[in-house]
Design an enzyme around this catalytic site. Structure first.
Site, mmCIF file in Angstrom:
data_model
loop_
_atom_site.group_PDB
_atom_site.id
_atom_site.type_symbol
_atom_site.label_atom_id
_atom_site.label_comp_id
_atom_site.label_asym_id
_atom_site.label_seq_id
_atom_site.Cartn_x
_atom_site.Cartn_y
_atom_site.Cartn_z
ATOM 1 N N GLY A 45 0.780 -1.243 0.000
ATOM 2 C CA GLY A 45 0.000 0.000 0.000
ATOM 3 C C GLY A 45 0.805 1.283 0.000
ATOM 4 C CD GLU A 100 1.931 0.988 7.953
ATOM 5 O OE1 GLU A 100 1.406 0.874 6.823
ATOM 6 O OE2 GLU A 100 1.708 0.204 8.878
ATOM 7 C CG ASP A 104 -7.947 1.040 11.262
ATOM 8 O OD1 ASP A 104 -8.478 1.699 12.173
ATOM 9 O OD2 ASP A 104 -8.585 0.219 10.582
ATOM 10 C CG PHE A 153 -12.125 -0.089 4.163
ATOM 11 C CD1 PHE A 153 -11.243 -0.741 5.013
ATOM 12 C CD2 PHE A 153 -11.994 -0.286 2.793
ATOM 13 C CE1 PHE A 153 -10.242 -1.567 4.512
ATOM 14 C CE2 PHE A 153 -10.996 -1.116 2.285
ATOM 15 C CZ PHE A 153 -10.121 -1.753 3.149
HETATM 16 P P1 5GP Z 1 -3.824 -1.424 11.745
HETATM 17 O O1 5GP Z 1 -2.926 -2.553 12.133
HETATM 18 O O2 5GP Z 1 -3.288 -0.045 12.089
HETATM 19 O O3 5GP Z 1 -5.240 -1.611 12.231
HETATM 20 O O4 5GP Z 1 -4.019 -1.506 10.185
HETATM 21 C C1 5GP Z 1 -3.011 -1.267 9.315
HETATM 22 C C2 5GP Z 1 -3.291 -1.863 7.956
HETATM 23 O O5 5GP Z 1 -4.685 -2.171 7.743
HETATM 24 C C3 5GP Z 1 -2.919 -0.852 6.903
HETATM 25 O O6 5GP Z 1 -1.553 -0.918 6.580
HETATM 26 C C4 5GP Z 1 -3.831 -1.261 5.770
HETATM 27 O O7 5GP Z 1 -3.239 -2.296 5.042
HETATM 28 C C5 5GP Z 1 -5.077 -1.787 6.458
HETATM 29 N N1 5GP Z 1 -6.113 -0.746 6.558
HETATM 30 C C6 5GP Z 1 -6.551 -0.119 7.676
HETATM 31 N N2 5GP Z 1 -7.508 0.772 7.383
HETATM 32 C C7 5GP Z 1 -7.672 0.718 6.035
HETATM 33 C C8 5GP Z 1 -8.534 1.417 5.105
HETATM 34 O O8 5GP Z 1 -9.355 2.298 5.446
HETATM 35 N N3 5GP Z 1 -8.393 1.084 3.795
HETATM 36 C C9 5GP Z 1 -7.529 0.122 3.345
HETATM 37 N N4 5GP Z 1 -7.503 -0.122 2.037
HETATM 38 N N5 5GP Z 1 -6.699 -0.546 4.188
HETATM 39 C C10 5GP Z 1 -6.790 -0.253 5.506
#
Ligand code: 5GP
Length: 177
Positions: A45, A100, A104, A153
């Site tokens: 990403g 990054e 999230d 999302f």
């Molecule tokens: P975390 O571990 O912080 O919850 O999530 C990190 C990963 O989740 C990000 O690197 C991404 O790959 C995915 N992610 C979290 N939120 C989103 C979103 O709104 N859209 C997309 N496409 N990926 C997300």
């Protein structure tokens, strides 16, 4: 540009992204002048953001990449992270910035920080294009944030839904899949 019913409202236009990436590039150039900067892109990403960011730097920087799998549903991370592709080279003594696409819950970022910290970089920071601070589960320090966004999302500019929409030049909310 493909129009698709799954693409909801545009959150960040290409112009807004471009302007903010320039600002982040200027900030990194100031903060890492004379240092030994290594940008670590998180596949897949962050590739779009990273490639734009590195072209805004006025200082030398090396690149490396790491790929992680974060388990969970298609739109929610579980915090269980596995390294699929590791860095090519050691980072000991380097000034490392993890690049990054989005933070999230913060679980992936926390995992990356602790995993890379164990390799003794001189400094270690995170630069995230997007952050959903409303839903942060763990408190991770993010030194550089492009945009704070609401808890929705999003896709585009590198972010996918089931491997689609990465190539959109803007960031949009995914309408109900
Ligand atoms: P975390 O571990 O912080 O919850 O999530 C990190 C990963 O989740 C990000 O690197 C991404 O790959 C995915 N992610 C979290 N939120 C989103 C979103 O709104 N859209 C997309 N496409 N990926 C997300």
């Amino acid at each position: 540009m493909a129009t698709d019913e799954a693409i909801g409202r545009v959150l960040l236009t290409a112009e807004e992204l471009d302007r903010r990436v320039r600002e982040l590039g200027a900030a990194l150039s100031r903060d890492y002048e004379g240092k030994n900067l290594l940008l670590v892109g998180i596949l897949k990403g962050a590739v779009f953001f990273l490639s734009d960011l590195v072209r805004q730097l006025q200082i030398p920087a090396e690149l490396d990449f790491i790929a992680v799998a974060s388990y969970g549903s298609a739109t929610k991370s579980s915090g269980v992270v596995q390294i699929l592709k590791d860095l090519d080279r050691p980072i000991e003594g380097r000034d490392v910035v993890i690049v990054e696409d989005i933070v999230d819950s913060g679980l992936t970022a926390r995992y990356l920080l602790s995993s890379l910290q164990g390799r003794n970089p001189r400094t270690l920071e995170i630069c995230a294009l997007l952050a959903k601070s409303e839903v942060r589960v763990v408190d991770v320090p993010i030194r550089y944030v492009g945009f704070e966004i609401p808890n929705e999302f999003v896709v585009g500019y590198g972010l996918d839904y089931q491997q689609r929409y990465r190539g959109l030049p803007y960031v949009a909310v995914l309408a109900e899949p």
